[in-house]
Design a protein around this motif. Structure first.
Motif, mmCIF file in Angstrom:
data_model
loop_
_atom_site.group_PDB
_atom_site.id
_atom_site.type_symbol
_atom_site.label_atom_id
_atom_site.label_comp_id
_atom_site.label_asym_id
_atom_site.label_seq_id
_atom_site.Cartn_x
_atom_site.Cartn_y
_atom_site.Cartn_z
ATOM 1 N N ARG A 114 0.835 -1.203 0.000
ATOM 2 C CA ARG A 114 0.000 0.000 0.000
ATOM 3 C C ARG A 114 0.871 1.255 0.000
ATOM 4 N N GLY A 115 0.476 2.237 -0.797
ATOM 5 C CA GLY A 115 1.207 3.495 -0.845
ATOM 6 C C GLY A 115 2.297 3.544 -1.896
ATOM 7 N N ASP A 116 2.630 2.413 -2.532
ATOM 8 C CA ASP A 116 3.645 2.440 -3.591
ATOM 9 C C ASP A 116 3.162 3.307 -4.747
ATOM 10 N N ILE A 117 4.091 4.010 -5.354
ATOM 11 C CA ILE A 117 3.771 4.982 -6.404
ATOM 12 C C ILE A 117 3.479 4.265 -7.714
ATOM 13 N N VAL A 118 2.414 4.686 -8.383
ATOM 14 C CA VAL A 118 2.024 4.140 -9.679
ATOM 15 C C VAL A 118 2.225 5.222 -10.733
ATOM 16 N N ARG A 119 2.894 4.863 -11.827
ATOM 17 C CA ARG A 119 3.172 5.810 -12.905
ATOM 18 C C ARG A 119 2.767 5.197 -14.241
ATOM 19 N N PRO A 120 2.396 6.029 -15.220
ATOM 20 C CA PRO A 120 2.098 5.481 -16.550
ATOM 21 C C PRO A 120 3.288 4.695 -17.082
ATOM 22 N N PHE A 121 3.005 3.588 -17.753
ATOM 23 C CA PHE A 121 4.070 2.727 -18.263
ATOM 24 C C PHE A 121 4.882 3.453 -19.326
ATOM 25 N N GLU A 122 6.207 3.292 -19.248
ATOM 26 C CA GLU A 122 7.123 3.872 -20.238
ATOM 27 C C GLU A 122 8.025 2.772 -20.784
ATOM 28 N N GLU A 123 8.090 2.674 -22.090
ATOM 29 C CA GLU A 123 8.987 1.704 -22.716
ATOM 30 C C GLU A 123 10.438 2.079 -22.420
ATOM 31 N N ARG A 124 11.246 1.071 -22.133
ATOM 32 C CA ARG A 124 12.678 1.289 -21.925
ATOM 33 C C ARG A 124 13.444 0.500 -22.989
ATOM 34 N N PRO A 125 14.331 1.133 -23.692
ATOM 35 C CA PRO A 125 15.083 0.412 -24.721
ATOM 36 C C PRO A 125 16.038 -0.606 -24.105
ATOM 37 N N THR A 126 16.207 -1.733 -24.776
ATOM 38 C CA THR A 126 17.225 -2.705 -24.388
ATOM 39 C C THR A 126 18.490 -2.376 -25.155
ATOM 40 N N PRO A 127 19.518 -1.871 -24.483
ATOM 41 C CA PRO A 127 20.705 -1.399 -25.198
ATOM 42 C C PRO A 127 21.470 -2.544 -25.851
ATOM 43 N N PRO A 128 22.184 -2.264 -26.938
ATOM 44 C CA PRO A 128 22.987 -3.296 -27.606
ATOM 45 C C PRO A 128 24.089 -3.793 -26.684
ATOM 46 N N PHE A 129 24.320 -5.080 -26.737
ATOM 47 C CA PHE A 129 25.259 -5.739 -25.832
ATOM 48 C C PHE A 129 26.492 -6.196 -26.595
ATOM 49 N N LYS A 130 27.640 -6.084 -25.966
ATOM 50 C CA LYS A 130 28.868 -6.582 -26.576
ATOM 51 C C LYS A 130 29.519 -7.600 -25.651
ATOM 52 N N GLU A 131 30.043 -8.658 -26.230
ATOM 53 C CA GLU A 131 30.730 -9.677 -25.448
ATOM 54 C C GLU A 131 32.062 -9.119 -24.929
ATOM 55 N N PRO A 132 32.423 -9.441 -23.682
ATOM 56 C CA PRO A 132 33.669 -8.901 -23.115
ATOM 57 C C PRO A 132 34.902 -9.731 -23.451
ATOM 58 N N VAL A 133 34.864 -10.447 -24.575
ATOM 59 C CA VAL A 133 36.003 -11.290 -24.948
ATOM 60 C C VAL A 133 37.268 -10.451 -25.104
ATOM 61 N N ALA A 134 37.086 -9.258 -25.648
ATOM 62 C CA ALA A 134 38.250 -8.392 -25.896
ATOM 63 C C ALA A 134 38.458 -7.386 -24.769
ATOM 64 N N PHE A 135 37.949 -7.691 -23.572
ATOM 65 C CA PHE A 135 38.116 -6.781 -22.443
ATOM 66 C C PHE A 135 39.596 -6.507 -22.195
ATOM 67 N N ASP A 136 39.938 -5.223 -22.109
ATOM 68 C CA ASP A 136 41.330 -4.809 -21.949
ATOM 69 C C ASP A 136 41.592 -4.479 -20.476
ATOM 70 N N HIS A 137 42.292 -5.365 -19.806
ATOM 71 C CA HIS A 137 42.588 -5.172 -18.387
ATOM 72 C C HIS A 137 43.544 -3.999 -18.155
ATOM 73 N N PHE A 138 44.241 -3.587 -19.199
ATOM 74 C CA PHE A 138 45.194 -2.479 -19.076
ATOM 75 C C PHE A 138 44.784 -1.327 -19.993
ATOM 76 N N ALA A 139 43.495 -1.121 -20.153
ATOM 77 C CA ALA A 139 42.991 -0.086 -21.051
ATOM 78 C C ALA A 139 43.520 1.285 -20.649
ATOM 79 N N PRO A 140 43.980 2.069 -21.614
ATOM 80 C CA PRO A 140 44.443 3.422 -21.299
ATOM 81 C C PRO A 140 43.273 4.324 -20.942
ATOM 82 N N VAL A 141 43.566 5.443 -20.320
ATOM 83 C CA VAL A 141 42.533 6.417 -19.975
ATOM 84 C C VAL A 141 41.824 6.870 -21.245
#
Length: 291
Positions: A148-175
């Motif tokens: 009881r008391g929880d806020i109700v708001r009109p529904f808003e679509e949220r985009p599902t952002p494109p995902f990239k696999e972290p295979v090439a994750f750079d542990h020593f990435a430069p700034v």
């Protein structure tokens, strides 16, 4: 003998994990892609408080039910007199705060207040019956228990952002040279976070952040803003366990790249980031930069 031992190991632990001596999986072996639940249960931070003129009044069987969840019916305080119709869809949210507000890093509370007001996503409703001043809505999707008391708001679509696999994750990435911010808190207010956890950072639309951006998580050792128990100058010296001949400041040491995450939504001064990969625990006070 070694081959027989390996075979025995695999047979004994096939359903429980891996055996010592096996090759560790690569970065791409444990990835998490944001799906519907992640996107719509991530929570968010708003610059100002949401209006609470629309809310849950009660629900069915209120004599013994104090919370409501998926496939149950709740009552909201609007009906035909405010244009509510059967089939209308809503989102349910609740303002949240840390129940144990102890600062993990110096200035955490001040930074968090400057970001805005934090809200938890609780789920979604669909109206199934309407009266003049109230309506009955079914909980069609649930992140957490509603009350009881929880806020109700009109529904808003949220985009599902494109995902990239972290295979090439750079542990020593430069700034990257792009805006840098701080991990301030998480959706569950827990201090230790990492892969699969939603965090909130103090970079937002004002700094050019948008949904789908990737943020790199990193840390400089030995900064004096840390409140987590540490020995002084722990980065270069621990009594009885060796020390560097030269005293180094945090800014003179290499940064430690911890992982990365994808932006699910952004307000003016904050962003919700889902951690898609981490090589170590992430704590409030750690840094982020736009990749």
């Amino acid at each position: 003998m070694r081959a027989n031992l390996a075979a025995l190991c695999l047979a004994a632990f096939a359903g429980a994990g891996v055996c010592y001596g096996q090759t560790a999986p690569g970065a791409g072996a444990s990835t998490l892609q944001p799906g519907y639940t992640t996107v719509y249960c991530s929570g968010f931070i708003k610059d100002t408080k949401l209006p609470n003129d629309l809310y849950i009044v009660s629900g069915e069987q209120p004599g013994y039910k104090i919370v409501f969840t998926q496939r149950e019916n709740v009552y909201i305080n609007r009906g035909t007199d405010h244009g509510v119709r059967v089939g209308d869809r809503f989102m349910v949210v609740r303002q949240t705060e840390d129940p144990d507000p102890i600062e993990w890093f110096k200035g955490q509370t001040k930074v968090q207040n400057a970001m805005g007001v934090q809200y938890a996503d609780l789920g979604q409703l669909r109206v199934v019956s309407v009266l003049a001043k109230t309506a009955v809505a079914e909980v069609i999707f649930s992140c957490d228990m509603m009350q009881r008391g929880d806020i109700v708001r009109p529904f808003e679509e949220r985009p599902t952002p494109p995902f990239k696999e972290p295979v090439a994750f750079d542990h020593f990435a430069p700034v990257s040279g792009k805006p840098v911010g701080t991990v301030v808190t998480s959706s569950s207010t827990q201090q230790s976070t990492g892969q699969g956890i939603t965090i909130y950072v103090n970079l937002g639309a004002a700094q050019g952040v948008k949904v789908g951006d990737y943020m790199r998580l990193f840390r400089y050792q030995g900064r004096d803003i840390e409140v987590a128990p540490q020995s002084r100058n722990y980065a270069t010296e621990i009594y009885g366990f060796g020390s560097s001949p030269v005293k180094y400041e945090w800014k003179d040491l290499p940064r430690e790249v911890l992982g990365e995450g994808i932006v699910l939504n952004a307000s003016r001064n904050s962003a919700t980031v889902f951690v898609t990969y981490s090589s170590a625990e992430v704590f409030p006070g750690d840094n982020v930069e736009i990749e």
